[in-house]
Write a protein that holds these residues in place. Structure first.
Motif, PDB file in Angstrom:
ATOM      1  N   HIS A   3      42.691  78.829  -0.884  1.00 21.13           N
ATOM      2  CA  HIS A   3      42.370  80.003  -0.905  1.00 21.13           C
ATOM      3  C   HIS A   3      41.361  80.288  -1.386  1.00 21.13           C
ATOM      4  CE1 HIS A   3      46.454  81.537   0.275  1.00 21.13           C
ATOM      5  NE2 HIS A   3      47.256  80.771  -0.708  1.00 21.13           N
ATOM      6  N   ARG A  45      40.329  83.865   0.461  1.00 22.14           N
ATOM      7  CA  ARG A  45      41.716  85.005   0.339  1.00 22.14           C
ATOM      8  C   ARG A  45      41.761  85.269  -1.049  1.00 22.14           C
ATOM      9  NH1 ARG A  45      43.228  81.482   4.544  1.00 22.14           N
ATOM     10  NH2 ARG A  45      44.303  80.090   3.292  1.00 22.14           N
ATOM     11  N   ARG A  46      41.275  84.419  -2.201  1.00 25.90           N
ATOM     12  CA  ARG A  46      41.394  84.655  -3.311  1.00 25.90           C
ATOM     13  C   ARG A  46      40.112  84.501  -4.093  1.00 25.90           C
ATOM     14  NH1 ARG A  46      47.101  82.023  -4.474  1.00 25.90           N
ATOM     15  NH2 ARG A  46      48.440  83.359  -3.477  1.00 25.90           N
TER      16      ARG A  46
END
Length: 148
Positions: free
Chosen positions: A27, A32-33
């Motif tokens: 991620h 995404r993070r």
């Protein structure tokens, strides 16, 4: 990512070293993070780049012109932000005088700066004579300014 590849550190190996899941690392790498700053520094350490440190930095945004390009001649940050407070220097004779409307009875001719933010109206007074000199302990000598 590029440094991990060059050092032959896989997502699985990095996750194991950090005590995380491979998915969590994935991620981060796919954006995404976003990891916490502490985690970023742990990653740098684990991939052999401990000589670097991620730090939160507050900086001024560039002022953009009509064409979207940064203006080079914008005012300096110091001119925009002044961390000091300005107070008038009063005379002992008029320091306590107040007009009926609550305003000071004098027009200040001189101002001095302080990094202290007064909780209300404040002014500087020049110490006259030796009335504030103590035989021991803290003394305030003649001609020093005191913030009242």
């Amino acid at each position: 990512k590029a440094n991990m590849k060059g050092r032959k550190v896989t997502q699985e190996k990095l996750a194991e070293r950090l005590g995380m899941s491979q998915g969590g690392i994935g991620h981060w790498l796919s954006k995404r993070r976003q990891p916490k700053i502490e985690d970023m520094n742990r990653v740098l350490e684990e991939i052999g780049m401990g000589f670097l440190e991620v730090a939160l930095v507050v900086r001024e945004k560039p002022v953009l012109g009509d064409d979207g390009e940064p203006l080079a001649d914008g005012p300096a940050l110091l001119n925009k932000y002044n961390p000091y407070f300005r107070y008038p220097v009063s005379d002992w004779r008029v320091a306590g005088e107040v007009r009926e409307d609550g305003q000071p009875a004098y027009v200040p001719e001189r101002y001095e700066l302080s990094d202290y933010q007064a909780r209300g109206a404040a002014f500087w007074l020049v110490v006259v004579g030796d009335a504030m000199i103590a035989p021991s302990g803290l003394s305030i000598s003649q001609d020093m300014l005191i913030l009242v």
